[in-house]
Write a protein that holds these residues in place. Structure first.
Motif, PDB file in Angstrom:
ATOM      1  N   UNK A 100       0.776  -1.135   0.098  1.00  0.00           N
ATOM      2  CA  UNK A 100       0.238  -0.094   0.037  1.00  0.00           C
ATOM      3  C   UNK A 100       0.781   1.159   0.002  1.00  0.00           C
ATOM      4  N   UNK A 101       2.110   1.269   0.627  1.00  0.00           N
ATOM      5  CA  UNK A 101       2.788   2.660   1.045  1.00  0.00           C
ATOM      6  C   UNK A 101       3.617   2.969  -0.403  1.00  0.00           C
ATOM      7  N   UNK A 102       3.955   2.035  -1.124  1.00  0.00           N
ATOM      8  CA  UNK A 102       4.658   2.550  -2.656  1.00  0.00           C
ATOM      9  C   UNK A 102       3.821   3.327  -3.476  1.00  0.00           C
ATOM     10  N   UNK A 103       2.592   2.671  -3.749  1.00  0.00           N
ATOM     11  CA  UNK A 103       1.891   3.414  -4.654  1.00  0.00           C
ATOM     12  C   UNK A 103       1.194   4.528  -4.123  1.00  0.00           C
ATOM     13  N   UNK A 104       0.882   4.523  -2.844  1.00  0.00           N
ATOM     14  CA  UNK A 104       0.459   5.974  -2.009  1.00  0.00           C
ATOM     15  C   UNK A 104       1.382   7.083  -2.304  1.00  0.00           C
ATOM     16  N   UNK A 105       2.831   6.490  -2.481  1.00  0.00           N
ATOM     17  CA  UNK A 105       3.706   7.708  -2.754  1.00  0.00           C
ATOM     18  C   UNK A 105       3.534   8.122  -4.225  1.00  0.00           C
ATOM     19  N   UNK A 106       3.073   7.411  -5.171  1.00  0.00           N
ATOM     20  CA  UNK A 106       2.813   7.699  -6.394  1.00  0.00           C
ATOM     21  C   UNK A 106       1.618   8.598  -6.697  1.00  0.00           C
ATOM     22  N   UNK A 107       0.653   8.227  -5.680  1.00  0.00           N
ATOM     23  CA  UNK A 107      -0.656   9.235  -5.490  1.00  0.00           C
ATOM     24  C   UNK A 107      -0.511  10.372  -5.033  1.00  0.00           C
ATOM     25  N   UNK A 149      12.169  -3.738  -8.994  1.00  0.00           N
ATOM     26  CA  UNK A 149      12.249  -4.547  -7.757  1.00  0.00           C
ATOM     27  C   UNK A 149      12.450  -6.368  -7.809  1.00  0.00           C
ATOM     28  N   UNK A 150      11.739  -6.639  -8.923  1.00  0.00           N
ATOM     29  CA  UNK A 150      11.664  -8.395  -9.078  1.00  0.00           C
ATOM     30  C   UNK A 150      13.104  -8.676  -9.449  1.00  0.00           C
ATOM     31  N   UNK A 151      13.577  -8.084 -10.461  1.00  0.00           N
ATOM     32  CA  UNK A 151      14.980  -8.175 -10.710  1.00  0.00           C
ATOM     33  C   UNK A 151      16.065  -8.285  -9.941  1.00  0.00           C
ATOM     34  N   UNK A 152      16.247  -6.926  -9.341  1.00  0.00           N
ATOM     35  CA  UNK A 152      17.099  -6.593  -8.395  1.00  0.00           C
ATOM     36  C   UNK A 152      17.026  -7.357  -7.122  1.00  0.00           C
ATOM     37  N   UNK A 153      15.817  -7.930  -6.711  1.00  0.00           N
ATOM     38  CA  UNK A 153      15.604  -9.001  -5.712  1.00  0.00           C
ATOM     39  C   UNK A 153      16.246 -10.171  -6.112  1.00  0.00           C
ATOM     40  N   UNK A 154      15.870 -10.771  -7.347  1.00  0.00           N
ATOM     41  CA  UNK A 154      16.395 -12.149  -7.804  1.00  0.00           C
ATOM     42  C   UNK A 154      17.980 -12.108  -7.681  1.00  0.00           C
ATOM     43  N   UNK A 155      18.470 -11.214  -8.180  1.00  0.00           N
ATOM     44  CA  UNK A 155      20.133 -11.034  -8.196  1.00  0.00           C
ATOM     45  C   UNK A 155      20.646 -11.196  -6.743  1.00  0.00           C
ATOM     46  N   UNK A 156      20.060 -10.474  -5.914  1.00  0.00           N
ATOM     47  CA  UNK A 156      20.316 -10.308  -4.349  1.00  0.00           C
ATOM     48  C   UNK A 156      20.116 -11.653  -3.722  1.00  0.00           C
ATOM     49  N   UNK A 175      10.144  12.321  -9.394  1.00  0.00           N
ATOM     50  CA  UNK A 175      10.082  11.195  -8.217  1.00  0.00           C
ATOM     51  C   UNK A 175       9.090  10.178  -8.459  1.00  0.00           C
ATOM     52  N   UNK A 176       7.870  10.694  -8.983  1.00  0.00           N
ATOM     53  CA  UNK A 176       6.822   9.933  -9.317  1.00  0.00           C
ATOM     54  C   UNK A 176       7.467   8.780 -10.478  1.00  0.00           C
ATOM     55  N   UNK A 177       7.757   9.094 -11.513  1.00  0.00           N
ATOM     56  CA  UNK A 177       8.430   8.157 -12.649  1.00  0.00           C
ATOM     57  C   UNK A 177       9.472   7.134 -11.978  1.00  0.00           C
ATOM     58  N   UNK A 178      10.461   8.009 -11.321  1.00  0.00           N
ATOM     59  CA  UNK A 178      11.649   7.108 -10.681  1.00  0.00           C
ATOM     60  C   UNK A 178      11.262   6.011  -9.787  1.00  0.00           C
ATOM     61  N   UNK A 179      10.204   6.426  -8.960  1.00  0.00           N
ATOM     62  CA  UNK A 179       9.721   5.538  -8.022  1.00  0.00           C
ATOM     63  C   UNK A 179       9.006   4.188  -8.673  1.00  0.00           C
ATOM     64  N   UNK A 180       8.199   4.580  -9.754  1.00  0.00           N
ATOM     65  CA  UNK A 180       7.387   3.604 -10.411  1.00  0.00           C
ATOM     66  C   UNK A 180       8.378   2.552 -11.053  1.00  0.00           C
ATOM     67  N   UNK A 181       9.686   3.217 -11.588  1.00  0.00           N
ATOM     68  CA  UNK A 181      10.503   2.482 -12.418  1.00  0.00           C
ATOM     69  C   UNK A 181      11.465   1.483 -11.236  1.00  0.00           C
ATOM     70  N   UNK A 182      11.671   2.095 -10.071  1.00  0.00           N
ATOM     71  CA  UNK A 182      12.353   1.335  -9.034  1.00  0.00           C
ATOM     72  C   UNK A 182      11.405   0.025  -8.693  1.00  0.00           C
ATOM     73  N   UNK A 183      10.135   0.376  -8.430  1.00  0.00           N
ATOM     74  CA  UNK A 183       9.275  -0.705  -8.048  1.00  0.00           C
ATOM     75  C   UNK A 183       9.394  -1.688  -9.201  1.00  0.00           C
ATOM     76  N   UNK A 184       9.197  -1.443 -10.148  1.00  0.00           N
ATOM     77  CA  UNK A 184       9.136  -2.194 -11.359  1.00  0.00           C
ATOM     78  C   UNK A 184      10.241  -3.110 -11.739  1.00  0.00           C
ATOM     79  N   UNK A 207      17.164   3.663 -15.939  1.00  0.00           N
ATOM     80  CA  UNK A 207      15.990   4.460 -15.215  1.00  0.00           C
ATOM     81  C   UNK A 207      16.010   5.856 -15.471  1.00  0.00           C
ATOM     82  N   UNK A 208      17.054   6.439 -15.546  1.00  0.00           N
ATOM     83  CA  UNK A 208      17.207   7.806 -15.851  1.00  0.00           C
ATOM     84  C   UNK A 208      16.817   8.107 -17.536  1.00  0.00           C
TER      85      UNK A 208
END
Length: 422
Positions: A68-75, A347-354, A336-345, A302-303
């Motif tokens: 809930x918290x991450x998309x709330x930041x986008x809103x 996360x499955x790849x960065x988490x997989x590597x981690x 900030x909105x676009x960068x946050x959405x891209x970071x969330x998108x 991302x940039x």
């Protein structure tokens, strides 16, 4: 038109929240597969009934708050633009100073302040839930102090990044994203170098490990692995949490291996040596440096995507969002909105590597210590202390877990134990 956009955004967020509430509380099955029941990965073998119930309840609430918290930041950023608050912040800044840097500083303090207020309920609910489930031992004043420290560190970072970013936007409309990325490389390395000696001590007190016998064993292990370590550090976390942790932080001469005092209080020396061997693998296999490289690759992509999306958004919806041009300071919330959405998108790849690196570290640690019993029991204690789910739902694992689940970790150690015994 802008009212419809706001209503649609809020409605989408509500539907999204209802989906994850249904998924986490009613649909997701966290029961252990039949083949793992009765093994050392089965919570029923090392947790009592109440602990199992608490871990399930706490994990569901904690996971729901995350989703809930991450998309709330986008809103939040979207509504800041839609209702003209970004324009108002710029007006206040321009009426307060004639100097551009001060105008940006004033704009950012207003944006940061309202962002802090908007996200504070989520942070407080997370804190209060961890207190209710006896994960956190931190008093409210101490927690609030950490929140304010985080606020000012974040504001100081923005005060460095945003003026340079928007100066680059004015100098190069088509290449600002590339120049920003190039400047981020030394900045990222510099921050990682400072983290252990400047930033971390703002939150907690660090000191050399007091248990000299244990430190000698750890350093002997480090020497065996060709790690030039002279100290192991402990940090006073017992006044804040009952959870356990150990980690490697920093780079170069400032790299540190850190143990929470809760870990020292709850684990035996053999269990701690396994944990330390795990952390040493990150140094031996240069995971920190690979992490920096991967971060820089993702940040470049991302940039670039942020540059393209911002230009498209301002061209099509600039009037509704009150943004006349991308290089106008009013576009900061959009950035900030676009960068946050891209970071969330991502996360499955960065988490997989981690998770891959953490699995490598577990295998390295068990090969070094050859003590699966201590390794398994340490993970069982970690599960109990943090009320972690042994077998989390798939979406939680994909978006949240940068470590393998306890089911994966303990079952891997059990396989090693059986093979080693035979």
């Amino acid at each position: 038109m802008f009212r419809k956009m706001g209503v649609y955004a809020v409605l989408a967020y509500v539907l999204y929240g209802l989906f994850f509430y249904w998924y986490l509380f009613y649909f997701a099955n966290t029961k252990l597969p039949f083949e793992y029941q009765g093994t050392q990965a089965d919570p029923a073998t090392f947790l009592n009934g109440r602990e199992i119930m608490l871990s399930e309840d706490y994990s569901k609430i904690k996971n729901l708050l995350f989703f809930l918290s991450t998309p709330f930041e986008w809103i939040f950023y979207f509504l800041i633009l839609l209702f003209g608050f970004s324009k108002v912040f710029k007006k206040w800044a321009e009426s307060s100073s004639k100097y551009r840097f001060l105008q940006i500083a004033i704009y950012l303090i207003w944006l940061s302040f309202f962002s802090f207020l908007a996200t504070f309920p989520f942070n407080y609910i997370s804190y209060s839930m961890s207190k209710r489930y006896h994960i956190s031992t931190q008093t409210f004043p101490s927690w609030m102090k950490d929140e304010l420290i985080g606020f000012w560190i974040n504001y100081g970072t923005l005060l460095i990044i945003v003026p340079i970013l928007y100066w680059l936007m004015k100098k190069s409309k088509k290449r600002w994203w590339l120049y920003s990325w190039l400047l981020s490389i030394p900045f990222t390395i510099f921050v990682m170098f400072l983290q252990p000696v400047v930033i971390d001590p703002l939150y907690n007190d660090f000191s050399p490990l007091k248990n000299k016998k244990l430190e000698t064993e750890i350093l002997a292990m480090a020497n065996k692995a060709h790690i030039p370590a002279n100290h192991v550090y402990e940090v006073d976390m017992a006044k804040k949490t009952n959870a356990l942790n150990a980690y490697v932080t920093g780079i170069g001469s400032n790299a540190r291996i850190v143990l929470w005092d809760t870990t020292l209080n709850r684990l035996s020396d053999k269990q701690i040596l396994f944990i330390m061997a795990h952390e040493m693998c990150h140094y031996v296999e240069k995971h920190i440096y690979y992490g920096i490289a991967i971060y820089l690759v993702f940040s470049l992509l991302g940039l670039y995507l942020t540059y393209r999306i911002m230009n498209w958004t301002v061209t099509r919806w600039g009037k509704e969002l009150k943004i006349p041009d991308v290089k106008d300071i009013r576009s900061v919330p959009l950035f900030f909105l676009v960068l946050s959405i891209l970071t969330f998108a991502a996360s499955p790849f960065t988490n997989l590597i981690s998770r891959y690196e953490e699995t490598r570290a577990d295998k390295y640690a068990i090969q070094m210590t050859k003590d699966p019993e201590s390794a398994i029991s340490s993970f069982q204690i970690l599960t109990r202390s943090g009320l972690s789910q042994v077998n989390p739902p798939l979406l939680v694992k994909i978006f949240r877990y940068d470590h393998p689940s306890m089911l994966d970790r303990i079952s891997m150690l059990e396989e090693y134990e059986i093979k080693h015994r035979n």
